[in-house]
Design a protein around this motif. Structure first.
Motif, PDB file in Angstrom:
ATOM      1  N   SER A  22      -5.950   5.961  12.082  1.00 32.47           N
ATOM      2  CA  SER A  22      -4.704   6.719  11.957  1.00 32.47           C
ATOM      3  C   SER A  22      -4.982   8.202  11.968  1.00 32.47           C
ATOM      4  O   SER A  22      -5.824   8.693  11.195  1.00 32.47           O
ATOM      5  CB  SER A  22      -4.013   6.404  10.629  1.00 32.47           C
ATOM      6  OG  SER A  22      -3.351   5.189  10.701  1.00 32.47           O
TER       7      SER A  22
ATOM      8  N   HIS B 227       4.256   4.700  12.540  1.00 32.26           N
ATOM      9  CA  HIS B 227       4.291   4.673  11.067  1.00 32.26           C
ATOM     10  C   HIS B 227       5.181   5.842  10.665  1.00 32.26           C
ATOM     11  O   HIS B 227       4.785   6.997  10.789  1.00 32.26           O
ATOM     12  CB  HIS B 227       2.861   4.841  10.539  1.00 32.26           C
ATOM     13  CG  HIS B 227       2.750   4.925   9.050  1.00 32.26           C
ATOM     14  ND1 HIS B 227       2.108   3.969   8.292  1.00 32.26           N
ATOM     15  CD2 HIS B 227       3.180   5.858   8.160  1.00 32.26           C
ATOM     16  CE1 HIS B 227       2.146   4.304   7.024  1.00 32.26           C
ATOM     17  NE2 HIS B 227       2.796   5.457   6.916  1.00 32.26           N
TER      18      HIS B 227
ATOM     19  N   HIS C 104       8.016   7.944   8.117  1.00 36.15           N
ATOM     20  CA  HIS C 104       8.618   8.187   6.796  1.00 36.15           C
ATOM     21  C   HIS C 104      10.041   8.703   6.978  1.00 36.15           C
ATOM     22  O   HIS C 104      10.413   9.220   8.027  1.00 36.15           O
ATOM     23  CB  HIS C 104       7.735   9.143   5.993  1.00 36.15           C
ATOM     24  CG  HIS C 104       6.523   8.439   5.444  1.00 36.15           C
ATOM     25  ND1 HIS C 104       6.499   7.918   4.185  1.00 36.15           N
ATOM     26  CD2 HIS C 104       5.333   8.125   6.012  1.00 36.15           C
ATOM     27  CE1 HIS C 104       5.320   7.323   3.978  1.00 36.15           C
ATOM     28  NE2 HIS C 104       4.587   7.437   5.079  1.00 36.15           N
TER      29      HIS C 104
ATOM     30  N   ASN D 156      -2.934   4.435  15.323  1.00 34.34           N
ATOM     31  CA  ASN D 156      -1.667   4.719  14.647  1.00 34.34           C
ATOM     32  C   ASN D 156      -1.367   6.219  14.722  1.00 34.34           C
ATOM     33  O   ASN D 156      -2.246   7.037  14.430  1.00 34.34           O
ATOM     34  CB  ASN D 156      -1.800   4.256  13.189  1.00 34.34           C
ATOM     35  CG  ASN D 156      -0.519   4.404  12.406  1.00 34.34           C
ATOM     36  OD1 ASN D 156       0.568   4.338  12.959  1.00 34.34           O
ATOM     37  ND2 ASN D 156      -0.651   4.605  11.106  1.00 34.34           N
TER      38      ASN D 156
ATOM     39  N   PRO E 100       1.089   8.477  12.970  1.00 31.53           N
ATOM     40  CA  PRO E 100       2.165   8.535  11.971  1.00 31.53           C
ATOM     41  C   PRO E 100       2.997   9.808  12.004  1.00 31.53           C
ATOM     42  O   PRO E 100       2.495  10.878  12.341  1.00 31.53           O
ATOM     43  CB  PRO E 100       1.412   8.456  10.639  1.00 31.53           C
ATOM     44  CG  PRO E 100      -0.007   8.205  10.952  1.00 31.53           C
ATOM     45  CD  PRO E 100      -0.248   8.596  12.358  1.00 31.53           C
TER      46      PRO E 100
ATOM     47  N   THR F  98       3.958  11.398   9.298  1.00 31.91           N
ATOM     48  CA  THR F  98       3.634  11.338   7.871  1.00 31.91           C
ATOM     49  C   THR F  98       4.689  11.990   6.977  1.00 31.91           C
ATOM     50  O   THR F  98       4.957  11.518   5.879  1.00 31.91           O
ATOM     51  CB  THR F  98       2.258  12.012   7.655  1.00 31.91           C
ATOM     52  OG1 THR F  98       1.320  11.326   8.473  1.00 31.91           O
ATOM     53  CG2 THR F  98       1.802  11.994   6.217  1.00 31.91           C
TER      54      THR F  98
ATOM     55  N   GLU G 265      -3.475  11.082  10.686  1.00 32.23           N
ATOM     56  CA  GLU G 265      -2.405  11.434   9.743  1.00 32.23           C
ATOM     57  C   GLU G 265      -1.703  12.726  10.193  1.00 32.23           C
ATOM     58  O   GLU G 265      -2.350  13.655  10.666  1.00 32.23           O
ATOM     59  CB  GLU G 265      -3.015  11.631   8.343  1.00 32.23           C
ATOM     60  CG  GLU G 265      -1.982  11.790   7.259  1.00 32.23           C
ATOM     61  CD  GLU G 265      -2.591  12.197   5.910  1.00 32.23           C
ATOM     62  OE1 GLU G 265      -3.789  12.547   5.864  1.00 32.23           O
ATOM     63  OE2 GLU G 265      -1.854  12.182   4.913  1.00 32.23           O
TER      64      GLU G 265
ATOM     65  N   ARG H 233       0.839  -1.207   0.000  1.00 33.76           N
ATOM     66  CA  ARG H 233       0.000   0.000   0.000  1.00 33.76           C
ATOM     67  C   ARG H 233       0.878   1.263   0.000  1.00 33.76           C
ATOM     68  O   ARG H 233       1.037   1.906  -1.013  1.00 33.76           O
ATOM     69  CB  ARG H 233      -0.951  -0.035   1.219  1.00 33.76           C
ATOM     70  CG  ARG H 233      -2.129   0.892   1.081  1.00 33.76           C
ATOM     71  CD  ARG H 233      -1.835   2.333   1.443  1.00 33.76           C
ATOM     72  NE  ARG H 233      -1.439   2.513   2.832  1.00 33.76           N
ATOM     73  CZ  ARG H 233      -0.944   3.656   3.316  1.00 33.76           C
ATOM     74  NH1 ARG H 233      -0.758   4.703   2.528  1.00 33.76           N
ATOM     75  NH2 ARG H 233      -0.592   3.760   4.588  1.00 33.76           N
ATOM     76  N   ASP H 234       1.531   1.591   1.122  1.00 32.33           N
ATOM     77  CA  ASP H 234       2.340   2.822   1.139  1.00 32.33           C
ATOM     78  C   ASP H 234       3.544   2.654   0.217  1.00 32.33           C
ATOM     79  O   ASP H 234       3.946   3.591  -0.469  1.00 32.33           O
ATOM     80  CB  ASP H 234       2.800   3.127   2.574  1.00 32.33           C
ATOM     81  CG  ASP H 234       2.715   4.611   2.900  1.00 32.33           C
ATOM     82  OD1 ASP H 234       2.460   5.382   1.971  1.00 32.33           O
ATOM     83  OD2 ASP H 234       2.911   4.996   4.064  1.00 32.33           O
TER      84      ASP H 234
HETATM   85  O1  KIV Z   1       1.980   8.375   6.252  1.00 33.66           O
HETATM   86  C1  KIV Z   1       0.804   8.300   6.629  1.00 33.66           C
HETATM   87  O2  KIV Z   1       0.318   9.097   7.444  1.00 33.66           O
HETATM   88  C2  KIV Z   1      -0.024   7.238   6.069  1.00 33.66           C
HETATM   89  C3  KIV Z   1      -1.381   7.060   6.653  1.00 33.66           C
HETATM   90  C4  KIV Z   1      -2.414   6.852   5.624  1.00 33.66           C
HETATM   91  C5  KIV Z   1      -1.358   5.952   7.667  1.00 33.66           C
HETATM   92  O3  KIV Z   1       0.420   6.501   5.217  1.00 33.66           O
END
Ligand code: KIV
Ligand code: ZN
Length: 517
Positions: A139, A202, A204, A167, A169, A171, A141, A13-14
């Motif tokens: 989540s 979660h 990045h 969650n 994140p 983001t 976000e 997905r991501d």
């Molecule tokens: O990075 C993010 O916040 C996401 C959410 C949709 C979980 O991918």
């Protein structure tokens, strides 16, 4: 004290959301099967409301992969949630994952709603998702840039409506590990009933801190981490699954968590993903990069030969990296080939073995030493994720200081043998021009990359291609000791996938639109 941490894999997905990583439903299924073997607890398979293909991708995995929880993403919109619930219907264990942004910047400029409305949408969406499954993830976000009071209010509301995983994140990859950990501690302390749900990280990698932040969250009580194989994902990517898992494996005292990952499957999973997307991790990538276990400096080599632990904190076999050994040659038979694949962890069925043996003998004519990596490259070639509407049966190119020309012949079950010539500013372009004329389709090449599978002059080259065929973006790959032939094979592979997708789409229109009737 060691705690169990849920490994939530979001490669499909991501990871897939990043440019160039798009996967067909068949490719998602192949990867999901391997993620199951790897031992992940949750597989997030897609965002069904995003496209027809995503819906089918989630559905396909939900039907076939039984042990892990299968998750699908939905915005806080009724249609998204219904499509996610519907796509997941065949799953043994399903999770609907709803998300909404909670930071001021997202509320004002993206969603254009106030906090009360955001809270109401979150409540209604978790409630709706609960109609499909008892396992609902919420989540927030951009949690790491959200106002903490509001974050606590919305998390409390989601728990009241029945969310079972929360969650938080990072983001945009903005948080520092100390800040990210502190956010988890504060939210868990302040929100009533926070001990009844699992908190999830979660992260990045925009500042290269995704793994560090995930580990900080585990330290602060998170019971789930969301990650991707090879760290693929939006922009700089997501936290890399293999790095989180191996940090826990190598430093159990420092990072005290347990998970069910079979580390010996890590390299195989990483390679499969790279073959599907055509994107290999950078050579110095931790755990799975080509150089992760290569010791160049003499002093290091000497140390490793005396005792591996001098410079090697992870033994290559722990993550399933095959030792490059001379295995087979021109005179090796079918049984030897089958046995070597078995030693590498692959049980082959009869047709696959037959196909591989044919390719192996033709490779052995052109290459003296056949290494494990060559065998693995052939194996990836053998996965026909689409029926072979076309096969490349002949290719001849003429190139040099003149413009290049190529003669190509394709055959296939639905057409008689067809041969045409093409010209181009190089042999690959000429071969593509000939193929495009034979199949009579508009083809735009978006990206072509070449990976040499093994060292040496007679090495096998693996070509990965990203093309747009009649408006659809697809990938294809092909291997050969000749890069022009490998490129032509990659193009034929992409065309076969395009044909297959066309036929599936005709059928799936009925599936998708009839379910609501
Ligand atoms: O990075 C993010 O916040 C996401 C959410 C949709 C979980 O991918
Ligand atoms: Zn993300």
């Amino acid at each position: 004290m060691e705690r169990d941490v849920v490994i939530f894999d979001t490669t499909l997905r991501d990871g897939e959301q990043a440019p160039g990583n798009s996967m067909t439903p068949e490719e998602k299924l192949r990867l999901a099967r391997q993620l199951d073997v790897l031992g992940v607890d949750v597989i997030e398979t897609g965002f069904p409301a995003a496209s027809d293909g995503d819906f089918r991708g989630v559905r396909g995995v939900a039907q076939e992969v039984r042990r892990p929880v299968i998750a699908a993403l939905a915005r806080c919109h009724e249609r998204d949630i219904d499509l996610a619930g519907e796509a997941l219907r065949p799953a043994e264990r399903s999770r609907v994952h709803v998300f909404i942004a909670t930071s001021d910047i997202h509320l004002q400029h993206k969603l254009r709603i106030d906090k009360d409305e955001c809270l109401e949408r979150a409540r209604a969406s978790v409630r709706r998702a609960r109609q499909f499954t008892n396992d609902v993830e919420f989540s927030a976000e951009d949690a790491s840039r959200s106002d903490l009071d509001f974050l606590c209010r919305i998390v409390e509301a989601a728990i009241q409506e029945g969310a079972t995983t929360i969650n938080l994140p990072d983001t945009v990859g903005y948080a520092m590990p100390s800040e990210y950990g502190a956010m988890f501690r504060r939210v868990r302390e302040r929100v009533p009933n926070s001990d009844k749900v699992v908190f999830s990280a979660h992260c990045h990698d925009d500042l290269g801190l995704a793994v560090a932040n995930s580990l900080a969250a585990i330290d602060a009580g998170a019971g789930q981490v969301e990650c991707t194989v090879n760290g693929i994902g939006e922009r700089a990517g997501n936290a890399a699954l293999e790095e989180i898992v191996m940090a826990g494996h190598v430093r159990p005292q420092a990072v005290a968590f347990r998970c069910r990952i079979n580390t010996r499957e890590i390299f195989r999973t990483s390679q499969l993903l790279s073959h599907v997307t055509g994107a290999f991790p950078q050579p110095n990538k931790a755990v799975v990069g080509r150089n992760a276990f290569a010791h160049e400096a003499g002093i290091h080599q000497h140390g490793v030969m005396q005792n591996g632990l001098t410079y090697e904190i992870i033994r290559p076999e722990t993550v399933g990296v095959p030792r490059s050994t001379l295995v087979l040659g021109k005179h090796s038979g079918r049984h030897a080939l089958e046995r070597r694949y078995r030693e590498l962890g692959y049980e082959l069925d009869e047709p696959t073995l037959e196909w591989l043996y044919r390719e192996f003998t033709s490779l052995a004519d052109r290459k003296q030493e056949i290494l494990d990596e060559d065998l693995l490259a052939l194996l990836h070639e053998s996965f026909h994720d689409a029926p072979e509407s076309y096969q490349l049966t002949y290719l001849k190119v003429l190139c040099g200081t003149v413009s290049a020309t190529a003669d190509v012949t394709l055959t296939g079950p639905w057409m008689r043998e067809r041969s045409l010539s093409g010209t181009g500013n190089g042999p690959i372009a000429a071969a593509f021009a000939a193929i495009s004329s034979i199949v009579e389709r508009q083809i735009e090449v978006l990206n072509l990359s070449l990976q040499s599978v093994t060292p040496g002059r007679d090495s096998v080259g693996h070509v990965f291609l990203q093309v747009r065929i009649d408006g659809k973006t697809l990938t294809g790959h092909g291997a050969s000791t000749d890069v022009v032939e490998a490129s032509a094979r990659a193009m034929v592979h992409a065309l076969n996938k395009a044909n297959f997708a066309d036929r599936l789409e005709d059928k799936s229109l009925n599936n998708v639109y009839l379910w609501g009737v």
